[in-house]
Write a protein that holds these residues in place. Structure first.
Motif, PDB file in Angstrom:
ATOM      1  N   ASP A 323      44.872  44.979 -16.780  1.00 52.09           N
ATOM      2  CA  ASP A 323      45.708  45.413 -15.657  1.00 52.09           C
ATOM      3  C   ASP A 323      44.907  45.624 -14.386  1.00 52.09           C
ATOM      4  N   ASN A 324      43.631  46.024 -14.544  1.00 58.50           N
ATOM      5  CA  ASN A 324      42.818  46.368 -13.378  1.00 58.50           C
ATOM      6  C   ASN A 324      41.749  45.322 -13.057  1.00 58.50           C
ATOM      7  N   LYS A 325      41.902  44.133 -13.637  1.00 55.81           N
ATOM      8  CA  LYS A 325      41.100  42.954 -13.274  1.00 55.81           C
ATOM      9  C   LYS A 325      39.601  43.118 -13.522  1.00 55.81           C
TER      10      LYS A 325
END
Length: 385
Positions: A323-325
């Motif tokens: 989700d936060n790359k």
């Protein structure tokens, strides 16, 4: 001229310190402040600045750890033969060790130098001069003898292995230790569903079962105030896990998680698992550039197996990374088999270690294998071919 300066607190570090260690949060002042304010009782921190003339060109984190192996080996069932050797090792290795690196976290987070301004050989030799000075200082001021020295946690491809002349000169042995488990995040994993779809049927079903077994348990991020108010509960859950480890060198203090949250803010995450408003498990993460570093966790043993808390934590850590790359999830040591079941693979690591007693140092490599209890485990392959 290559020189060094030893700092005895994060408060003494030069202003330029953080500017040359931007790549690694574990070398930065705010992390060092948090650790120093909530360090295990048996660990003392020192910091070394390496200078080319008057310019800071390298840093090193050095920890003095008091080792007492009767506390390091947990009460697990072992043969009488192994128990005998543990007792021998305890007598040999107990006492004070200087560790170039960070005992509280897996990986190489203890050294850095600017290779365009100082060679690796010059840097290492200067750091070793600082180690010798520290030994004398500790002997004089704290009346403690340093019995061992360790350069901690290097991957097989680290350029430090090119400096065999340095390690041979100071009689430091190269010793393999348990691997670091890590999982690269594939570019195709834009959403968590993409990660799950890459599992083969067996592991997709396992994921679904684990999530179903959570039941009414909810995952909630803890803010700074909640980390403080839940400190006792977090610590109790952490101890449930730490006390059951076969081998450990320290216990965190109760204020450790709050200290990190206070200093690192959004770069330190704590997630709690709540059942009817009761905290039954948690995990923590450190956001370190492109790497998501998993940190300490804990759980209520009553809920661990029925609700598959630990396995769900591993899945949720991967979900956060996607989700936060982030580019990698660093799952650290221990529990290699279950970590491989969510996609992590082992990265082999070594340490360099010596004992100040010449005879003991000659057999230290064999003794160290008894200290670092390697586990036999079977790698899992959860993804489709």
């Amino acid at each position: 001229m290559k020189t060094y300066h030893i700092y005895y607190s994060y408060k003494e570090l030069p202003k330029i310190w953080d500017s040359i260690v931007k790549h690694d949060i574990f070398l930065q002042r705010h992390y060092l402040k948090a650790l120093e304010n909530a360090s295990p009782d048996n660990i003392q921190l020192f910091y070394v600045g390496v200078f080319n003339d008057n310019e800071l060109v390298g840093v090193a984190i050095i920890q003095r750890v008091q080792l007492y192996l009767k506390d390091m080996f947990r009460q697990t069932k072992v043969s009488c033969f192994k128990e005998f050797f543990r007792a021998m090792v305890s007598k040999v290795v107990k006492g004070n060790m200087l560790v170039v690196g960070n005992l509280t976290h897996t990986g190489q987070h203890g050294v850095f130098f600017q290779s365009d301004k100082i060679t690796q050989a010059e840097y290492l030799n200067t750091v070793y001069e600082a180690i010798e000075a520290l030994k004398k200082n500790i002997k004089q001021n704290q009346h403690k003898n340093i019995r061992a020295i360790m350069f901690k946690d290097y991957y097989e491809d680290n350029l430090i292995h090119n400096e065999q002349g340095f390690f041979n000169t100071y009689k430091l042995h190269k010793v393999s230790v348990q691997p670091n488990m890590a999982m690269p995040i594939k570019p195709s994993w834009v959403l968590n569903d993409d990660y799950i779809k890459d599992f083969n049927k067996k592991y997709r079903d396992r994921y679904k079962r684990a999530k179903k077994k959570l039941g009414a348990i909810k995952l909630i991020e803890l803010d700074t105030i909640t980390v403080k108010t839940e400190s006792k509960s977090l610590y109790k859950l952490y101890l449930n896990v730490s006390n059951n480890a076969k081998f450990n060198t320290f216990f965190l203090p109760e204020n450790h998680f709050y200290s990190l949250k206070l200093e690192l803010k959004d770069r330190f995450k704590v997630y709690g698992y709540f059942l009817n408003e009761e905290l039954v498990g948690f995990y923590s993460l450190i956001l370190n550039g492109k790497n998501l570093e998993t940190y300490f966790l804990g759980y209520d043993t009553e809920h661990q197996y029925p609700n598959q808390l630990y396995l769900n934590m591993l899945y949720d850590m991967a979900n956060f990374a996607i989700d936060n790359k982030f580019e990698n999830v660093v799952y650290a040591r221990t529990a290699m088999e279950i970590k491989s079941s969510v996609g992590a693979t082992p990265k082999q690591m070594v340490v360099y270690v010596k004992h100040t007693n010449k005879f003991i140092n000659s057999i230290l490599k064999q003794l160290f294998k008894l200290m670092d209890p390697t586990q036999k485990w079977e790698a899992r392959h959860p993804f489709k071919d």
